[in-house]
Design an enzyme around this catalytic site. Structure first.
Site, PDB file in Angstrom:
ATOM      1  N   HIS A 208       0.801  -1.227   0.000  1.00  0.00           N
ATOM      2  CA  HIS A 208       0.000   0.000   0.000  1.00  0.00           C
ATOM      3  C   HIS A 208       0.831   1.274   0.000  1.00  0.00           C
ATOM      4  O   HIS A 208       0.286   2.366  -0.021  1.00  0.00           O
ATOM      5  CB  HIS A 208      -0.950   0.025   1.199  1.00  0.00           C
ATOM      6  CG  HIS A 208      -0.256   0.240   2.521  1.00  0.00           C
ATOM      7  ND1 HIS A 208       0.268  -0.793   3.250  1.00  0.00           N
ATOM      8  CD2 HIS A 208       0.009   1.370   3.217  1.00  0.00           C
ATOM      9  CE1 HIS A 208       0.820  -0.304   4.357  1.00  0.00           C
ATOM     10  NE2 HIS A 208       0.687   0.995   4.363  1.00  0.00           N
TER      11      HIS A 208
HETATM   12  C1  UD1 Z   1      -2.345   5.547   5.658  1.00  0.00           C
HETATM   13  C2  UD1 Z   1      -1.076   6.152   6.272  1.00  0.00           C
HETATM   14  C3  UD1 Z   1       0.060   5.141   6.155  1.00  0.00           C
HETATM   15  C4  UD1 Z   1      -0.324   3.814   6.779  1.00  0.00           C
HETATM   16  C5  UD1 Z   1      -1.628   3.322   6.163  1.00  0.00           C
HETATM   17  C6  UD1 Z   1      -2.087   2.070   6.878  1.00  0.00           C
HETATM   18  C7  UD1 Z   1      -0.761   8.598   6.100  1.00  0.00           C
HETATM   19  C8  UD1 Z   1      -0.035   9.667   5.369  1.00  0.00           C
HETATM   20  N1  UD1 Z   1      -0.666   7.366   5.562  1.00  0.00           N
HETATM   21  O1  UD1 Z   1      -2.089   5.345   4.272  1.00  0.00           O
HETATM   22  O2  UD1 Z   1       1.195   5.641   6.828  1.00  0.00           O
HETATM   23  O3  UD1 Z   1       0.705   2.879   6.547  1.00  0.00           O
HETATM   24  O4  UD1 Z   1      -2.646   4.319   6.311  1.00  0.00           O
HETATM   25  O5  UD1 Z   1      -2.999   1.338   6.110  1.00  0.00           O
HETATM   26  O6  UD1 Z   1      -1.397   8.877   7.090  1.00  0.00           O
HETATM   27  N2  UD1 Z   1      -9.514   4.499   1.497  1.00  0.00           N
HETATM   28  C9  UD1 Z   1     -10.710   3.834   1.419  1.00  0.00           C
HETATM   29  N3  UD1 Z   1     -11.282   3.413   2.581  1.00  0.00           N
HETATM   30  C10 UD1 Z   1     -10.736   3.624   3.812  1.00  0.00           C
HETATM   31  C11 UD1 Z   1      -9.523   4.306   3.856  1.00  0.00           C
HETATM   32  C12 UD1 Z   1      -8.910   4.730   2.725  1.00  0.00           C
HETATM   33  O7  UD1 Z   1     -11.252   3.620   0.346  1.00  0.00           O
HETATM   34  O8  UD1 Z   1     -11.335   3.199   4.820  1.00  0.00           O
HETATM   35  C13 UD1 Z   1      -8.861   4.914   0.242  1.00  0.00           C
HETATM   36  C14 UD1 Z   1      -9.219   6.350  -0.175  1.00  0.00           C
HETATM   37  O9  UD1 Z   1      -9.348   6.386  -1.542  1.00  0.00           O
HETATM   38  C15 UD1 Z   1      -7.976   7.131   0.239  1.00  0.00           C
HETATM   39  C16 UD1 Z   1      -6.865   6.108   0.080  1.00  0.00           C
HETATM   40  O10 UD1 Z   1      -7.445   4.856   0.407  1.00  0.00           O
HETATM   41  O11 UD1 Z   1      -7.783   8.267  -0.543  1.00  0.00           O
HETATM   42  C17 UD1 Z   1      -5.670   6.373   0.983  1.00  0.00           C
HETATM   43  O12 UD1 Z   1      -6.071   6.502   2.359  1.00  0.00           O
HETATM   44  P1  UD1 Z   1      -5.176   7.372   3.396  1.00  0.00           P
HETATM   45  O13 UD1 Z   1      -5.681   7.175   4.765  1.00  0.00           O
HETATM   46  O14 UD1 Z   1      -5.058   8.785   2.914  1.00  0.00           O
HETATM   47  O15 UD1 Z   1      -3.738   6.763   3.219  1.00  0.00           O
HETATM   48  P2  UD1 Z   1      -3.272   5.245   3.242  1.00  0.00           P
HETATM   49  O16 UD1 Z   1      -2.638   4.926   1.951  1.00  0.00           O
HETATM   50  O17 UD1 Z   1      -4.368   4.379   3.737  1.00  0.00           O
HETATM   51  N1  UDP Z   2      -3.751  -6.322   8.548  1.00  0.00           N
HETATM   52  C1  UDP Z   2      -5.039  -6.824   8.643  1.00  0.00           C
HETATM   53  N2  UDP Z   2      -5.690  -7.177   7.482  1.00  0.00           N
HETATM   54  C2  UDP Z   2      -5.123  -7.061   6.255  1.00  0.00           C
HETATM   55  C3  UDP Z   2      -3.809  -6.540   6.168  1.00  0.00           C
HETATM   56  C4  UDP Z   2      -3.136  -6.172   7.341  1.00  0.00           C
HETATM   57  O1  UDP Z   2      -5.573  -6.978   9.732  1.00  0.00           O
HETATM   58  O2  UDP Z   2      -5.770  -7.393   5.236  1.00  0.00           O
HETATM   59  C5  UDP Z   2      -3.073  -5.904   9.800  1.00  0.00           C
HETATM   60  C6  UDP Z   2      -1.695  -6.465  10.004  1.00  0.00           C
HETATM   61  O3  UDP Z   2      -1.728  -7.680  10.686  1.00  0.00           O
HETATM   62  C7  UDP Z   2      -1.020  -5.378  10.835  1.00  0.00           C
HETATM   63  C8  UDP Z   2      -1.687  -4.095  10.347  1.00  0.00           C
HETATM   64  O4  UDP Z   2      -2.885  -4.510   9.704  1.00  0.00           O
HETATM   65  O5  UDP Z   2      -1.332  -5.573  12.217  1.00  0.00           O
HETATM   66  C9  UDP Z   2      -0.801  -3.349   9.380  1.00  0.00           C
HETATM   67  O6  UDP Z   2      -1.523  -2.336   8.754  1.00  0.00           O
HETATM   68  P1  UDP Z   2      -1.049  -1.661   7.399  1.00  0.00           P
HETATM   69  O7  UDP Z   2      -0.234  -2.600   6.595  1.00  0.00           O
HETATM   70  O8  UDP Z   2      -2.269  -1.081   6.761  1.00  0.00           O
HETATM   71  O9  UDP Z   2      -0.201  -0.404   7.901  1.00  0.00           O
HETATM   72  P2  UDP Z   2       1.342  -0.137   8.257  1.00  0.00           P
HETATM   73  O10 UDP Z   2       1.721  -1.058   9.358  1.00  0.00           O
HETATM   74  O11 UDP Z   2       2.159  -0.313   7.021  1.00  0.00           O
HETATM   75  O12 UDP Z   2       1.368   1.302   8.671  1.00  0.00           O
END
Ligand code: UD1
Ligand code: UDP
Length: 380
Positions: A208
């Site tokens: 991601h």
């Molecule tokens: C965010 C964090 C990242 C973290 C990740 C965990 C920041 C800058 N980034 O990234 O550090 O590793 O979360 O997963 O804070 N979206 C949905 N549904 C949701 C959430 C998001 O559809 O419930 C989609 C939206 O289109 C959104 C995109 O995902 O624009 C990105 O979501 P966002 O929270 O901005 O950043 P992540 O890539 O999820």
């Molecule tokens: N995770 C989950 N379901 C998924 C993918 C990840 O429950 O389909 C959990 C995973 O075990 C870990 C956390 O989500 O505890 C990590 O989240 P993510 O990879 O979104 O964020 P990051 O750690 O990179 O910030």
């Protein structure tokens, strides 16, 4: 002891497994009133709600419903909305986990109102300021009052930045508390069997990071690698919503499905961890998944040039690779394996009690002084 109001912030998927153990531990303390504030940065059922159920968290006391948006807008919305809540409910301390935009927004809103901030998972550095998370970490650590670190390298990073030692307390990796709390539930979950996957017979992948999924050329390169692997070994891919949008935009979802990659919606915590437990290899760019697989001794290939958890903390079963190396690196590990790691110190399922003890010392300095306990009692 007078009651202290503690705000616990959640925002995105990896926050829930960090905050849940602390929430459970604080609710057992007579002096603490823990209030759960969800910023709503993640909001889908399978990116948010499912974790409350899986981790035994009660529904949030407040949901700021900030949703998605560009960095400035999202961080600004968090600041504005959390500031309004802080004016109504003045907590004694706010606990912010991780390094996401909500971490930064809540921290800035709180410190500017003179509300104390404890940063959970402080001190990690990738030394790559093109990552939005690195900016969030550096700024949060610069202004937070109490810095809870997971590993010695994090303490060293903070010391190098001039943070006085009395603000730093090493508590370990609190995600491991959730894993250990739910180990039996995870083992009994049955997701692997339901998907027809043999134990140690598949690769599990999550991706991601913007650097991997936002550039169509890089994403196509990684998908090419996944297709090559799926030729011989099942590949299981729960797809983050950011990645789902990029795969659709690049027309790559069909390509992956045609070569047998098993695409699925993001999974709940126990289902996902059940797949980690049974995997032969994990291929990821997630910080949390690296930590969990390393702790479990499951080989992990991380598609990133740099990580914020040092090689010392994640020794052994974690190797960094480039997006062009996916197929070759996976084949190499499938054939030759990887050295098994031992869990880093203080990744032991007891980080939450250490955080609670630290918070008590922080909030009741007079009582601690009377009892002869030093204000900062770092865990060696
Ligand atoms: C965010 C964090 C990242 C973290 C990740 C965990 C920041 C800058 N980034 O990234 O550090 O590793 O979360 O997963 O804070 N979206 C949905 N549904 C949701 C959430 C998001 O559809 O419930 C989609 C939206 O289109 C959104 C995109 O995902 O624009 C990105 O979501 P966002 O929270 O901005 O950043 P992540 O890539 O999820
Ligand atoms: N995770 C989950 N379901 C998924 C993918 C990840 O429950 O389909 C959990 C995973 O075990 C870990 C956390 O989500 O505890 C990590 O989240 P993510 O990879 O979104 O964020 P990051 O750690 O990179 O910030």
């Amino acid at each position: 002891m007078p009651e202290k109001l503690v705000h616990l912030i959640t925002a995105v998927r990896p926050n829930f497994m960090k905050i849940a153990p602390l929430s459970h531990a604080l609710r057992r303390e007579p002096w603490a009133r823990a209030v759960l504030v969800h910023t709503g940065q993640h909001y889908d059922l399978n990116m948010s709600d499912v974790f409350f159920r899986d981790l035994g968290l009660s529904a949030p006391d407040h949901n700021l419903e900030v949703g998605s948006g560009p960095h400035g807008e999202q961080t600004g919305q968090v600041m504005a909305r959390y500031e309004r809540l802080l004016m109504e409910e003045r907590p004694d301390v706010v606990v912010v986990p991780g390094d996401v935009n909500s971490t930064l927004g809540c921290t800035l809103a709180a410190v500017k109102m003179g509300v104390k901030v404890a940063h959970l998972e402080a001190g990690l550095r990738s030394f790559d300021r093109t990552m939005p998370e690195e900016i969030n970490r550096v700024v949060t650590d610069a202004v937070a009052d109490l810095l809870w670190t997971p590993s010695p390298d994090a303490d060293e990073n903070l010391a190098r930045e001039g943070v006085p030692p009395e603000r730093i307390e090493r508590i370990g990796n609190i995600m491991i508390d959730s894993l250990e709390m739910l180990r039996e539930v995870i083992e009994a979950d049955g997701s692997r069997e339901r998907l027809g996957l043999d134990e140690r017979g598949y690769v599990l992948t999550t991706l991601h990071r913007p650097a991997n999924v936002d550039d169509p050329a890089v994403l196509a390169r990684i998908c090419g690698g996944l297709c090559a692997i799926a030729h011989d070994t099942p590949v299981c891919f729960p797809v983050h919503p950011r990645t789902a949008a990029r795969l659709d935009a690049a027309g790559l979802r069909g390509t992956l499905a045609d070569c047998g990659v098993r695409l699925m919606e993001p999974l709940g915590y126990t289902s996902f961890m059940n797949l980690v437990f049974g995997a032969k290899l994990v291929l990821t760019d997630s910080g949390g998944v690296q930590g969990e697989s390393t702790y479990l001794g499951i080989p992990c290939l991380t598609v990133r040039p740099r990580i914020e958890q040092s090689a010392a903390a994640l020794r052994g079963a974690n190797r960094l690779i480039d997006s062009a190396q996916v197929a070759a690196a996976v084949r190499d590990v499938l054939q030759r394996g990887m050295p098994r790691s031992s869990p880093p110190p203080l990744w032991d399922g007891c980080a939450a009690p250490r955080a609670v003890a630290s918070l008590k010392r922080f909030l009741f300095p007079a009582e601690q002084a009377a009892a002869g306990t030093p204000r900062s009692k770092r865990t060696a």
